[in-house]
Design a protein around this motif. Structure first.
Motif, PDB file in Angstrom:
ATOM      1  N   ARG B 154      -0.986   5.102  -3.083  1.00  8.58           N
ATOM      2  CA  ARG B 154      -2.348   4.642  -2.823  1.00  8.58           C
ATOM      3  C   ARG B 154      -3.042   4.275  -4.130  1.00  8.58           C
ATOM      4  NH1 ARG B 154      -7.686   6.065  -0.783  1.00  8.58           N
ATOM      5  NH2 ARG B 154      -7.730   5.136   1.270  1.00  8.58           N
ATOM      6  N   ASN B 155      -2.825   5.121  -5.149  1.00  7.51           N
ATOM      7  CA  ASN B 155      -3.423   4.845  -6.463  1.00  7.51           C
ATOM      8  C   ASN B 155      -2.902   3.542  -7.036  1.00  7.51           C
ATOM      9  OD1 ASN B 155      -4.889   7.194  -6.317  1.00  7.51           O
ATOM     10  ND2 ASN B 155      -3.490   8.385  -7.582  1.00  7.51           N
ATOM     11  N   VAL B 156      -1.651   3.236  -6.756  1.00 15.13           N
ATOM     12  CA  VAL B 156      -1.051   2.013  -7.297  1.00 15.13           C
ATOM     13  C   VAL B 156      -1.728   0.771  -6.721  1.00 15.13           C
ATOM     14  CG1 VAL B 156       1.054   0.607  -7.308  1.00 15.13           C
ATOM     15  CG2 VAL B 156       1.176   3.023  -7.879  1.00 15.13           C
ATOM     16  N   TRP B 157      -1.975   0.761  -5.392  1.00 13.92           N
ATOM     17  CA  TRP B 157      -2.511  -0.488  -4.830  1.00 13.92           C
ATOM     18  C   TRP B 157      -4.029  -0.557  -4.887  1.00 13.92           C
ATOM     19  CZ3 TRP B 157      -5.941  -0.412  -0.856  1.00 13.92           C
ATOM     20  CH2 TRP B 157      -5.852   0.596   0.124  1.00 13.92           C
ATOM     21  N   SER B 158      -4.677   0.596  -5.063  1.00 15.12           N
ATOM     22  CA  SER B 158      -6.148   0.566  -4.959  1.00 15.12           C
ATOM     23  C   SER B 158      -6.851   0.551  -6.318  1.00 15.12           C
ATOM     24  CB  SER B 158      -6.630   1.745  -4.123  1.00 15.12           C
ATOM     25  OG  SER B 158      -6.320   2.950  -4.791  1.00 15.12           O
ATOM     26  N   THR B 159      -6.102   0.564  -7.411  1.00 18.47           N
ATOM     27  CA  THR B 159      -6.748   0.551  -8.722  1.00 18.47           C
ATOM     28  C   THR B 159      -6.419  -0.743  -9.459  1.00 18.47           C
ATOM     29  OG1 THR B 159      -4.850   1.704  -9.665  1.00 18.47           O
ATOM     30  CG2 THR B 159      -6.717   3.062  -9.017  1.00 18.47           C
ATOM     31  N   THR B 160      -7.106  -0.939 -10.578  1.00 20.44           N
ATOM     32  CA  THR B 160      -6.837  -2.133 -11.384  1.00 20.44           C
ATOM     33  C   THR B 160      -6.779  -1.733 -12.855  1.00 20.44           C
ATOM     34  OG1 THR B 160      -9.224  -2.536 -11.443  1.00 20.44           O
ATOM     35  CG2 THR B 160      -7.959  -3.811  -9.844  1.00 20.44           C
ATOM     36  N   GLY B 165      -2.260   0.796 -14.464  1.00 22.29           N
ATOM     37  CA  GLY B 165      -1.131   1.021 -15.368  1.00 22.29           C
ATOM     38  C   GLY B 165      -0.695   2.479 -15.332  1.00 22.29           C
ATOM     39  N   GLU B 166      -1.682   3.378 -15.434  1.00 17.39           N
ATOM     40  CA  GLU B 166      -1.398   4.812 -15.376  1.00 17.39           C
ATOM     41  C   GLU B 166      -0.783   5.198 -14.043  1.00 17.39           C
ATOM     42  OE1 GLU B 166      -1.572   6.028 -18.782  1.00 17.39           O
ATOM     43  OE2 GLU B 166      -1.419   7.618 -17.287  1.00 17.39           O
ATOM     44  N   PRO B 202       9.950   6.013   5.212  1.00 18.07           N
ATOM     45  CA  PRO B 202       8.856   5.122   5.618  1.00 18.07           C
ATOM     46  C   PRO B 202       8.142   4.451   4.445  1.00 18.07           C
ATOM     47  CG  PRO B 202       8.794   7.102   6.942  1.00 18.07           C
ATOM     48  CD  PRO B 202       9.822   7.333   5.882  1.00 18.07           C
ATOM     49  N   TYR B 203       8.125   5.123   3.293  1.00 20.10           N
ATOM     50  CA  TYR B 203       7.438   4.541   2.142  1.00 20.10           C
ATOM     51  C   TYR B 203       8.110   3.254   1.674  1.00 20.10           C
ATOM     52  CZ  TYR B 203       4.471   8.583   2.043  1.00 20.10           C
ATOM     53  OH  TYR B 203       3.557   9.537   2.387  1.00 20.10           O
ATOM     54  N   TYR B 204       9.377   3.106   2.000  1.00 21.35           N
ATOM     55  CA  TYR B 204      10.114   1.899   1.616  1.00 21.35           C
ATOM     56  C   TYR B 204       9.449   0.648   2.178  1.00 21.35           C
ATOM     57  CZ  TYR B 204      14.004  -1.378   1.015  1.00 21.35           C
ATOM     58  OH  TYR B 204      14.785  -2.452   0.674  1.00 21.35           O
ATOM     59  N   SER B 205       8.844   0.756   3.344  1.00 20.70           N
ATOM     60  CA  SER B 205       8.188  -0.419   3.935  1.00 20.70           C
ATOM     61  C   SER B 205       6.908  -0.778   3.172  1.00 20.70           C
ATOM     62  CB  SER B 205       7.888  -0.196   5.414  1.00 20.70           C
ATOM     63  OG  SER B 205       6.985   0.880   5.582  1.00 20.70           O
ATOM     64  N   TRP B 206       6.421   0.141   2.346  1.00 23.66           N
ATOM     65  CA  TRP B 206       5.221  -0.103   1.558  1.00 23.66           C
ATOM     66  C   TRP B 206       5.522  -0.516   0.115  1.00 23.66           C
ATOM     67  CZ3 TRP B 206      -0.177   0.379   2.481  1.00 23.66           C
ATOM     68  CH2 TRP B 206      -0.498   0.637   3.813  1.00 23.66           C
ATOM     69  N   PHE B 207       6.787  -0.384  -0.305  1.00 24.82           N
ATOM     70  CA  PHE B 207       7.132  -0.695  -1.699  1.00 24.82           C
ATOM     71  C   PHE B 207       6.775  -2.119  -2.075  1.00 24.82           C
ATOM     72  CE2 PHE B 207       8.386   3.323  -2.343  1.00 24.82           C
ATOM     73  CZ  PHE B 207       9.711   3.657  -2.605  1.00 24.82           C
ATOM     74  N   TYR B 208       7.055  -3.049  -1.173  1.00 28.34           N
ATOM     75  CA  TYR B 208       6.758  -4.456  -1.425  1.00 28.34           C
ATOM     76  C   TYR B 208       5.274  -4.628  -1.767  1.00 28.34           C
ATOM     77  CZ  TYR B 208       6.205  -9.470  -0.460  1.00 28.34           C
ATOM     78  OH  TYR B 208       5.894 -10.804  -0.553  1.00 28.34           O
ATOM     79  N   ALA B 214       0.672  -4.425  -7.938  1.00 30.78           N
ATOM     80  CA  ALA B 214       0.666  -3.916  -9.302  1.00 30.78           C
ATOM     81  C   ALA B 214       1.652  -4.633 -10.212  1.00 30.78           C
ATOM     82  CB  ALA B 214       0.964  -2.424  -9.298  1.00 30.78           C
ATOM     83  N   ASN B 215       2.312  -5.645  -9.689  1.00 27.98           N
ATOM     84  CA  ASN B 215       3.198  -6.481 -10.501  1.00 27.98           C
ATOM     85  C   ASN B 215       4.268  -5.672 -11.242  1.00 27.98           C
ATOM     86  OD1 ASN B 215       4.153  -8.870 -11.621  1.00 27.98           O
ATOM     87  ND2 ASN B 215       2.841  -8.698 -13.429  1.00 27.98           N
ATOM     88  N   PHE B 216       5.109  -5.010 -10.471  1.00 30.28           N
ATOM     89  CA  PHE B 216       6.242  -4.319 -11.073  1.00 30.28           C
ATOM     90  C   PHE B 216       7.369  -4.253 -10.061  1.00 30.28           C
ATOM     91  CE2 PHE B 216       5.961   0.331  -9.583  1.00 30.28           C
ATOM     92  CZ  PHE B 216       5.069   0.075  -8.555  1.00 30.28           C
TER      93      PHE B 216
END
Lengths: 220, 261
Positions: B154-160, B165-166, B202-208, B214-216
């Protein structure tokens, strides 16, 4: 020469540790209790719980089991015959797990906020804390224990918080018994059991510890 | 009063039953799902409903567990912005999905539901090992997923910016811990797919979505984990239970727009 088969890495005021002490006592299991200094964690603790570095850790024949509810279920599964804590029916087991999980999600953090905060934040925490206890009281209903006729899983998970009630009440200036008399009744019933009596520290001792802690954290 | 003739209940559930294979494969978000071949028929008048929300990783765990055991169930899509009376009645405390309703009785919290499924339908595909220490390990790592992976993602997709980065760095570290636990085993459960696999896949479906936001590349950092995920996806119970990652990304974009981001 024989080292004990079961070792419990623990910290005396921890409600999470207390539940394991209770379960081991209920089942009559001999174990070695090791007090941990959480400000100076032992190599054994760091090696046994490298992921979270927390107590309690149950070490059985050298193999560590971490997270108190998981360790509680482990104890139940390794020693199922004496004082079973979980019922055999899958639905009743799911309910017991649900309420144990609810207690973990709510009480520790809310309880902490009743003693560690002030003003509006503290008032909000007190209200939510009492609401949670009332919900648990409703779940208990007229049963002697959450487990029904016998002391069970949810009882073992919840009763440790009773040793913290005096602290919450004194720091927060409120009375839990006033709002949840049935729950206090249940707690006193649990305290008649030897396994519980010897696993819970005196309430005043916990209060003294919290005062020290508040000083240390600059909260006084 | 006319007594309805009941089929005599045997103590054993029927193993397989020849039911017609369903022709369409409904998507998880399309409403009623019927299972496919070789299903175990529950005893007469048994009802099993899953209140769920198609992109929920927690819901997916329950779908997978039910399908692993070939259990027929009714899937009911929930609108989380307008919660149904049934959901509020069945989960008054948290008001969340998933909720499994078995013969009218609700079970809440996804890992508790998965254990309930395992204990109720013992005949096929055990999800937890029989050894108590192995069971404790399986529960520990499923709990780790709950504590670290949901919020981490959640932190990965909801922050900038710097925060993102963190968040990325921390998330990869946590995935690497799991990769270490997996080691050279085909599944977290060892040779067979089990509890920890169900908790995590299930998290695999969210990896994309995480990767685009976050461009990684998660695969670049955790190739063994992606290998494992693809192995899980070869199982019908998993591929039928996980939505299309692109659909999740579209939903995320919509949610972000709604939140004004």
């Amino acid at each position: 020469m024989s080292e004990k088969e079961v070792v419990l890495l623990d910290f005396w005021p921890s409600p999470f540790g207390m539940r394991l002490r209770i379960a081991l006592a209920e089942k009559g299991i001999d174990y070695e209790y090791k007090e941990e200094d959480l400000w100076n964690k032992s190599p054994l603790l760091l090696k046994s719980n490298p992921v979270h570095k927390k107590i309690p850790v149950l070490i059985h024949k050298g193999k560590p089991v971490c997270e108190s509810l998981i360790a509680l279920q482990y104890v139940e599964e390794v020693w199922p015959h004496k004082s079973p804590l979980l019922p055999s029916d899958p639905y009743a087991r799911a309910r017991a797990r649900f309420w144990a999980d609810y207690i973990d999600k709510k009480l520790y953090d809310l309880g902490r906020r009743t003693w560690a905060t002030k003003g509006e934040e503290q008032e909000a925490a007190k209200k939510e804390f009492l609401d949670s206890l009332k919900l648990l009281e409703a779940e208990l209903g007229d049963k002697p224990y959450f487990g029904g006729d016998k002391f069970g899983f949810v009882d073992a998970v919840l009763i440790p918080y009773y040793s913290w009630f005096y602290t919450y009440e004194t720091c927060g200036n409120f009375s839990i018994e006033a709002d949840c008399p049935k729950l206090i009744f249940w707690a006193k019933r649990c305290l008649e059991k030897e396994s519980v009596k010897k696993s819970l520290p005196p309430q005043e001792k916990v209060y003294g510890f919290v005062l020290e802690l508040k000083k240390r954290l600059g909260l006084l | 009063m006319m007594r309805r003739r009941r089929r005599r209940m045997t103590t054993r559930l029927p193993t397989t039953c020849s039911l017609p294979i369903t022709t369409t494969e409904p998507r998880p978000d399309s409403g009623l799902i019927t299972s496919t071949r070789n299903q175990e028929l529950p005893p007469m008048a048994e009802t099993l409903t899953l209140l769920d929300y198609w992109p929920s990783m927690f819901g997916m765990r329950c779908r997978i567990a039910l399908r692993e055991k070939d259990i027929k169930f009714e899937y009911q899509e929930q609108d989380l912005w307008s919660k149904s009376p049934l959901l509020l009645e069945m989960n008054p405390i948290y008001k969340k999905i998933p909720v499994l309703i078995h013969n009218g009785k609700p079970i809440c919290e996804s890992l508790i539901i998965v254990e309930y499924i395992d204990e109720t339908w013992k005949g096929k595909a055990p999800l937890l090992p029989s050894d108590p220490y192995e069971r404790a390990q399986a529960r520990f790592w499923a709990d780790y997923v709950d504590k670290k992976i949901y919020e981490g993602g959640r932190n990965v997709w909801s922050t900038t910016g710097e925060d993102q980065g963190e968040a990325k760095k921390e998330y990869i570290e946590r995935l690497k811990v799991l990769e270490g636990v997996l080691g050279d085993k085909p599944f977290f459960g060892g040779d067979s797919f089990g509890f920890t696999d169900i908790a995590l896949i299930p998290y695999y479906s969210w990896f994309y979505s995480y990767e685009i936001c976050a461009n990684f590349s998660i695969e670049a950092e955790c190739p063994k984990l992606i290998s494992w995920a693809k192995r899980c996806m070869e199982k019908e119970s998993v591929s039928e239970s996980l939505p299309d990652p692109e659909k999740i990304y579209m939903l995320l974009l919509e949610l972000k727009k709604k939140a004004g981001k």
